[in-house]
Design a protein around this motif. Structure first.
Motif, short mmCIF file in Angstrom:
data_model
loop_
_atom_site.label_atom_id
_atom_site.label_comp_id
_atom_site.label_asym_id
_atom_site.label_seq_id
_atom_site.Cartn_x
_atom_site.Cartn_y
_atom_site.Cartn_z
N LYS A 197 25.01 -62.00 52.63
CA LYS A 197 24.31 -61.59 53.85
C LYS A 197 24.25 -60.07 54.02
CE LYS A 197 28.17 -62.66 57.02
NZ LYS A 197 29.08 -63.43 56.15
N SER A 198 25.13 -59.33 53.34
CA SER A 198 25.08 -57.86 53.48
C SER A 198 23.74 -57.29 52.99
CB SER A 198 26.24 -57.22 52.71
OG SER A 198 26.16 -57.55 51.34
N ILE A 215 17.05 -54.94 46.10
CA ILE A 215 18.14 -55.78 45.58
C ILE A 215 17.75 -57.26 45.68
CG2 ILE A 215 20.51 -56.57 46.03
CD1 ILE A 215 21.12 -53.62 46.83
N VAL A 216 17.24 -57.65 46.85
CA VAL A 216 16.89 -59.06 47.06
C VAL A 216 15.78 -59.49 46.09
CG1 VAL A 216 15.85 -60.68 48.69
CG2 VAL A 216 17.73 -59.21 49.43
N GLN A 217 14.78 -58.62 45.90
CA GLN A 217 13.70 -58.98 44.97
C GLN A 217 14.21 -59.09 43.53
OE1 GLN A 217 10.81 -55.96 46.54
NE2 GLN A 217 9.35 -57.63 46.32
N THR A 218 15.15 -58.20 43.20
CA THR A 218 15.74 -58.27 41.86
C THR A 218 16.49 -59.59 41.65
OG1 THR A 218 15.98 -55.88 41.86
CG2 THR A 218 17.27 -57.07 40.23
N ARG A 262 14.88 -50.40 52.64
CA ARG A 262 14.14 -50.46 51.37
C ARG A 262 15.07 -50.87 50.22
NH1 ARG A 262 10.64 -51.99 48.83
NH2 ARG A 262 9.70 -50.91 47.07
N SER A 263 16.29 -50.32 50.19
CA SER A 263 17.21 -50.61 49.07
C SER A 263 17.60 -52.09 49.06
CB SER A 263 18.45 -49.73 49.15
OG SER A 263 19.07 -49.88 50.41
#
Ligand code: C2E
Ligand code: CA
Ligand code: CA
Ligand code: CA
Length: 278
Positions: free
Chosen positions: A202-203, A217-220, A212-213
């Motif tokens: 959840k972080s 991360i989530v898309q990666t 944006r970061s």
């Protein structure tokens, strides 16, 4: 003088922590064997972002102690792990979940419930056979339960984890890696882990809409999961904009306060019935 003060306050804090730990251990031992237990379960649905349906929920333990008040699971689960009580806690959770699955079915609610496991649970030789026996006793199919294990618990001994988790898969249970992205698992192990699902910690999700970061991360993680053929749950969805992003990016499941807060079984049943109606 200043140093002395620091030492005194350090010693005081150490003692306070120590006393609380001991109290948690002894009160938890009592709670585990008492009939009218201070322990209870809450359930938090996982929303399928493609179909907008809920057919999974996660069981989360709650402890309202007569002596200590509400003790958060993050605190007492860690202590239970260190004190050798976690297997008993997990067995309590499994029994309570199976009873609740029976109740859900009496209300025509077919939900699969995810149970959180600790590292010491997956190496417990009796846990899996206990679960299987109990399911048989109530004539329940294996897909009414699944299990979650944190990434950090897996990386502490990945080879062992692979072997132990395989037993759960062989018995027909789905497995999720919890808190994914925080445990630094290597791609080598991700490839060989017998799991079916990643839960993005959840972080990375709480501020998804503005950070944006976190979006990167989530898309990666979503790309990674796709290439390993794993389903993804995003936990900690707290606003509509984040939910929309996740849906656009093809994340299969969402879980979080915006969708539904963890709630007792009775509330889960009415929430589920209402959501089916709309
Ligand atoms: P977890 O498995 O990662 O569970 C997710 C935690 O995030 C839960 O906290 C849940 O209430 C909270 N949460 C859900 N949606 C949101 C959201 O939108 N925003 C925020 N800020 N938080 C959200 P909870 O119930 O306090 O549990 C904390 C941890 O305690 C769990 O983390 C899990 O590691 C452990 N735990 C809880 N129940 C059990 C259990 O039955 N067995 C074991 N072994 N561990 C458990
Ligand atoms: Ca979990
Ligand atoms: Ca988690
Ligand atoms: Ca966690």
């Amino acid at each position: 003088r200043v140093t002395q003060g620091l030492i005194v306050s350090y010693a005081e804090e150490f003692e306070r922590n120590y006393v609380r730990r001991l109290a948690i251990i002894s009160e938890l031992k009592k709670a585990l064997v008492t009939q009218q237990s201070e322990l209870s379960l809450c359930y938090q649905p996982k929303l399928n972002l493609n179909t907008n349906k809920v057919d999974h929920a996660e069981a989360l333990i709650r402890w309202n102690s007569s002596q200590l008040g509400f003790v958060p699971p993050d605190e007492f689960i860690a202590i239970a792990e260190q004190a050798g009580l976690i297997n008993q806690v997990t067995q309590w959770v499994i029994n309570a979940v199976i009873d609740d699955v029976v109740t859900l079915r009496e209300h025509d609610v077919r939900l699969s419930i995810a149970i959180n496991l600790s590292a010491k649970d997956i190496v417990d030789p009796h846990l899996l056979s206990n679960v299987t026996d109990k399911l048989k006793e109530f004539d329940l199919p294996h897909d009414c339960l699944s299990f979650e294990i944190t990434e950090s618990d897996i990386v502490s001994d990945p080879k062992k984890a692979v072997a132990e988790l395989q037993r759960f898969r062989d018995a027909g249970f789905s497995l999720a890696i919890d808190d994914f992205g925080t445990g630094y698992s290597s791609l080598t192990y991700l490839k060989s882990l017998p799991v079916t699902e990643l839960k993005i910690d959840k972080s990375f999700v709480l501020k998804l809409n503005t950070q944006r970061s976190d979006q990167q991360i989530v898309q990666t993680i979503l790309h990674l999961a796709k290439s390993f053929n794993l389903d993804v749950v995003a936990e900690g969805v707290e606003d509509k904009a984040s939910l929309t992003l996740l849906r656009e990016w093809g994340c299969k499941w969402g879980q979080g306060y915006y969708i539904c807060k963890p709630a007792p079984l009775s509330q889960l049943i009415s929430w589920y019935t209402d959501n089916l109606a709309t």
